[in-house]
Design a protein around this motif. Structure first.
Motif, PDB file in Angstrom:
ATOM      1  N   GLU A 185      -2.633   2.933  -5.371  1.00 28.12           N
ATOM      2  CA  GLU A 185      -3.607   3.221  -6.423  1.00 28.12           C
ATOM      3  C   GLU A 185      -4.181   1.947  -7.047  1.00 28.12           C
ATOM      4  N   SER A 186      -3.357   0.913  -7.161  1.00 24.86           N
ATOM      5  CA  SER A 186      -3.837  -0.336  -7.764  1.00 24.86           C
ATOM      6  C   SER A 186      -4.966  -0.939  -6.934  1.00 24.86           C
ATOM      7  N   PHE A 187      -4.803  -0.886  -5.619  1.00 27.00           N
ATOM      8  CA  PHE A 187      -5.837  -1.435  -4.738  1.00 27.00           C
ATOM      9  C   PHE A 187      -7.072  -0.529  -4.727  1.00 27.00           C
ATOM     10  N   ARG A 188      -6.841   0.777  -4.742  1.00 32.95           N
ATOM     11  CA  ARG A 188      -7.974   1.711  -4.757  1.00 32.95           C
ATOM     12  C   ARG A 188      -8.801   1.552  -6.032  1.00 32.95           C
TER      13      ARG A 188
ATOM     14  N   PHE B 168       0.838  -1.206   0.000  1.00 33.48           N
ATOM     15  CA  PHE B 168       0.000   0.000   0.000  1.00 33.48           C
ATOM     16  C   PHE B 168       0.872   1.255   0.000  1.00 33.48           C
ATOM     17  N   ALA B 169       1.941   1.225   0.796  1.00 37.21           N
ATOM     18  CA  ALA B 169       2.830   2.388   0.872  1.00 37.21           C
ATOM     19  C   ALA B 169       3.542   2.626  -0.451  1.00 37.21           C
ATOM     20  N   HIS B 170       3.854   1.535  -1.134  1.00 38.93           N
ATOM     21  CA  HIS B 170       4.561   1.619  -2.412  1.00 38.93           C
ATOM     22  C   HIS B 170       3.617   1.997  -3.556  1.00 38.93           C
TER      23      HIS B 170
ATOM     24  N   ASP C  75      -7.487 -11.786  -6.099  1.00 40.17           N
ATOM     25  CA  ASP C  75      -6.333 -11.903  -6.996  1.00 40.17           C
ATOM     26  C   ASP C  75      -5.240 -10.908  -6.612  1.00 40.17           C
ATOM     27  N   TYR C  76      -5.656  -9.696  -6.253  1.00 36.28           N
ATOM     28  CA  TYR C  76      -4.687  -8.682  -5.830  1.00 36.28           C
ATOM     29  C   TYR C  76      -3.969  -9.135  -4.561  1.00 36.28           C
ATOM     30  N   MET C  77      -4.739  -9.537  -3.551  1.00 37.70           N
ATOM     31  CA  MET C  77      -4.144  -9.939  -2.273  1.00 37.70           C
ATOM     32  C   MET C  77      -3.255 -11.169  -2.423  1.00 37.70           C
TER      33      MET C  77
ATOM     34  N   SER D  64     -14.120   0.541  -8.020  1.00 35.12           N
ATOM     35  CA  SER D  64     -14.815   0.072  -9.218  1.00 35.12           C
ATOM     36  C   SER D  64     -16.321   0.050  -8.961  1.00 35.12           C
ATOM     37  N   LYS D  65     -17.071   0.241 -10.004  1.00 34.56           N
ATOM     38  CA  LYS D  65     -18.532   0.270  -9.886  1.00 34.56           C
ATOM     39  C   LYS D  65     -19.067  -1.039  -9.307  1.00 34.56           C
TER      40      LYS D  65
END
Length: 230
Positions: A137-140, A132-134, A214-216, A145-146
């Motif tokens: 935006e990818s997680f946000r 998150f610190a790095h 998938d992100y996690m 997303s709608k």
């Protein structure tokens, strides 16, 4: 979805009665009714498992194995009532060592489906926060997303009231860095749960969790440089 397996009203009503008669004599007397309702829930869980398995790799072998026992573990609890008053169960993902899981909770007036990471260990939590610190935006992008907002609203889970050790209180991702759990939850009304379309709604809810999972999973299976740690 053709031939959908529906949850009968009696399945919610039974545990509502159990809530008002949470004792062994009543349960023993009504155990034949319990077994009938349990079979309904297991059939639903099995149908959902089969559909979900078309989109994800799961370790859970059957609906029967996914449904939790009705008996509470009261050894360390102040609440000594012997039985749970909800139908609960989960499916374990088999995609990585740190995979997260799908959870369902069916109860009159309090039904929800959830997914996520309930208790990340210290190393995993540090890895997530480093990501998150790095790059938050990818997680946000997933959270904003709608589909995510319409299904789950916002990310949920226990949070620190202070700044996590090793991070700046003014960091632009401090709202994410404070999370200690990472949960996404979709609530359903009794009317929705008892609808013939509920199996499809439940399936779509779990499918909509995939970008989050998938992100996690990628974060927890790599280091900050993206190299695999498995």
């Amino acid at each position: 979805m053709k031939n959908s397996v529906a949850i009968p009203k009696s399945s919610l009503d039974f545990l509502h009665k159990l809530k008002n008669n949470n004792n062994k004599p009543w349960f023993d007397e009504n155990k034949p009714k319990y077994l009938i309702e349990l079979n309904h829930i297991q059939n639903f869980a099995d149908a959902l498992l089969k559909e979900l398995s078309k989109t994800d790799v799961l370790e859970t072998q059957s609906g029967k194995k996914s449904v939790y026992r009705i008996y509470r573990d009261i050894r360390f609890s102040k609440d000594k009532t012997p039985f749970k008053t909800f139908w609960g169960g989960s499916y374990t993902r088999a995609t990585s060592a740190r995979r997260g899981g799908y959870y369902f909770h069916l109860e009159k007036g309090n039904s929800f489906f959830a997914g996520g990471f309930w208790g990340p260990n210290a190393a995993d939590l540090k890895r997530i926060r480093s990501e998150f610190a790095h790059d938050h935006e990818s997680f946000r992008k997933i959270l904003n997303s709608k589909t995510f907002i319409e299904t789950f609203g916002t990310l949920q889970g226990e949070q620190l009231k202070t700044t996590p050790k090793g991070f700046d209180a003014d960091h632009e991702a401090i709202d994410l860095l404070r999370f200690k759990q990472f949960l996404i939850i979709k609530r359903f009304t009794d009317e929705e749960v008892l609808s013939p379309q509920f199996l499809d709604q439940a399936l779509q809810t779990f499918i909509h969790m995939r970008p989050f999972f998938d992100y996690m999973s990628e974060v927890l299976s790599t280091d900050i440089n993206g190299a695999s740690v498995l």
